[in-house]
Design a protein around this motif. Sequence first.
Motif, short mmCIF file in Angstrom:
data_model
loop_
_atom_site.label_atom_id
_atom_site.label_comp_id
_atom_site.label_asym_id
_atom_site.label_seq_id
_atom_site.Cartn_x
_atom_site.Cartn_y
_atom_site.Cartn_z
N LYS A 116 -4.20 -7.55 19.12
CA LYS A 116 -3.85 -8.57 18.66
C LYS A 116 -3.49 -9.76 18.69
O LYS A 116 -3.89 -10.40 18.13
N ALA A 117 -2.37 -9.72 19.03
CA ALA A 117 -2.51 -10.91 19.72
C ALA A 117 -3.13 -11.12 20.38
O ALA A 117 -3.24 -13.00 20.35
N GLU A 118 -4.34 -11.27 21.12
CA GLU A 118 -5.57 -11.79 21.19
C GLU A 118 -6.80 -11.72 21.38
O GLU A 118 -7.85 -12.10 21.92
N GLY A 119 -6.88 -11.31 19.95
CA GLY A 119 -7.58 -11.19 18.34
C GLY A 119 -8.13 -10.27 18.55
O GLY A 119 -9.39 -9.28 17.95
N GLY A 120 -7.87 -8.79 18.93
CA GLY A 120 -8.29 -7.56 18.85
C GLY A 120 -7.87 -6.55 17.49
O GLY A 120 -7.17 -7.30 16.60
N THR A 121 -8.76 -6.23 16.42
CA THR A 121 -8.09 -5.41 15.42
C THR A 121 -7.75 -3.96 15.73
O THR A 121 -7.65 -3.01 15.95
N ASP A 122 -7.72 -3.64 14.29
CA ASP A 122 -7.43 -1.99 13.80
C ASP A 122 -8.99 -1.18 13.43
O ASP A 122 -8.60 -0.01 13.19
N ALA A 123 -9.42 -1.22 14.47
CA ALA A 123 -10.65 -0.77 14.28
C ALA A 123 -10.85 -0.15 14.97
O ALA A 123 -10.02 -0.12 15.84
N ASP A 124 -11.71 1.51 14.23
CA ASP A 124 -11.58 3.11 15.44
C ASP A 124 -11.73 2.67 16.73
O ASP A 124 -11.22 2.72 17.90
N GLU A 125 -12.83 2.08 17.02
CA GLU A 125 -13.68 1.26 18.47
C GLU A 125 -12.18 0.70 19.31
O GLU A 125 -12.34 0.49 20.86
N ASN A 126 -11.85 -0.12 18.20
CA ASN A 126 -10.43 -0.67 19.42
C ASN A 126 -9.19 0.52 19.39
O ASN A 126 -8.58 -0.41 20.35
N GLU B 65 0.08 -6.95 29.35
CA GLU B 65 0.23 -8.01 27.85
C GLU B 65 0.72 -9.00 27.72
O GLU B 65 0.53 -10.10 27.52
N SER B 66 1.65 -8.39 27.90
CA SER B 66 3.65 -9.54 27.77
C SER B 66 3.10 -10.82 28.57
O SER B 66 3.29 -11.85 28.49
N ARG B 67 3.15 -10.40 30.33
CA ARG B 67 2.99 -11.47 31.25
C ARG B 67 1.60 -12.64 31.09
O ARG B 67 1.84 -13.19 31.22
N ARG B 68 0.53 -12.10 30.30
CA ARG B 68 -0.50 -13.17 29.71
C ARG B 68 -0.31 -13.81 28.78
O ARG B 68 -0.56 -14.45 28.82
N ALA B 69 0.62 -13.19 27.86
CA ALA B 69 0.68 -14.05 26.94
C ALA B 69 1.93 -15.15 27.29
O ALA B 69 1.83 -16.39 26.97
N ARG B 70 3.14 -14.32 28.62
CA ARG B 70 4.22 -15.55 28.84
C ARG B 70 2.83 -16.90 29.24
O ARG B 70 3.68 -17.56 29.31
#
Length: 127
Positions: A88-98, A114-119
Amino acid sequence: MPQAIPRPCRTGTCSNVTTNRNGYCEEHQAKASGWLNQDRGSSSQRGYGGRWKRIRVRIMRRDKALCQPCKAEGKVMPAVAVDHIVPKAEGGTDADENLQAICKLCHKLKTEEESRRARGRGQNFQA
């Protein structure tokens, strides 16, 4: 109890020192992630309330409670969580396919990445 030894802030360009366990000075606390960051709010406040619980049950049923990353590698492991493929922090949604069922180890490794990328983007990762 021994006193903590001051050390440089984990933010590379910061000249402050800290005794905080997460390694960030007061100015950079927003960069802390995981259980040491106490400002995350409750699971419901982060969007994981009753609606998420219903989605989770549906996805676990769809994926037969098997870890999908392991399954893609030909392994069979029981899933313990439902994960956002694109966070979600990278634009993902709660849609089933995600969404995918995921085992504890795969979830841990994926969350660490994901934490490394966010930092690297200078953001505080919010699960």
